[in-house]
Design a protein around this motif. Structure first.
Motif: not given
Length: 121
Positions: A79-92
């Motif tokens: 809502a406050s600017g460009p899209s954010r790239r989120y990082y998430e943990l994989t099973d590995q």
């Protein structure tokens, strides 16, 4: 240390080398409970001053984590600017973090034995 006196460059290098050795696993640990975006990770690391780092260190590390299959990314509208790239943990990534967490206490204790002059009595 006298005010204004520069710290020993070897001290700075030693802390830097320690940080480099564990930063990847600290980031994985921050991703353990929920996805986070880059600035959020920087802020969380800065909460512990010895782990504070820069964008120039964090973003290449995040790219390496993604390429090695330890983290994944997704974009979310902001809502406050460009899209954010989120990082998430994989099973590995979760497995790598668990393995590191299993080895860390023994490693830490071994180093403490060398650093504490009375530990080998």
């Amino acid at each position: 240390m006298v005010a204004g006196e520069a710290s020993n460059p070897r001290d700075v290098r030693g802390v830097s080398q320690l940080r480099k050795g564990v930063l990847e696993f600290c980031v994985l640990a921050l991703l353990r409970d929920r996805p986070r975006y880059g600035v959020e990770l920087l802020d969380a690391l800065a909460d512990t001053p010895v782990m504070a780092t820069s964008q120039g260190t964090l973003y290449p590390l995040l790219s390496r984590l993604r390429r090695s299959g330890l983290a994944d990314t997704f974009l979310t509208e902001s809502a406050s600017g460009p899209s954010r790239r989120y990082y998430e943990l994989t099973d590995q990534g979760r497995q790598a973090l668990e393995e590191f967490s299993g080895h860390w206490p023994g490693f830490r204790d071994a180093v403490d034995r060398f650093l504490d002059p009375g530990a080998e009595s």
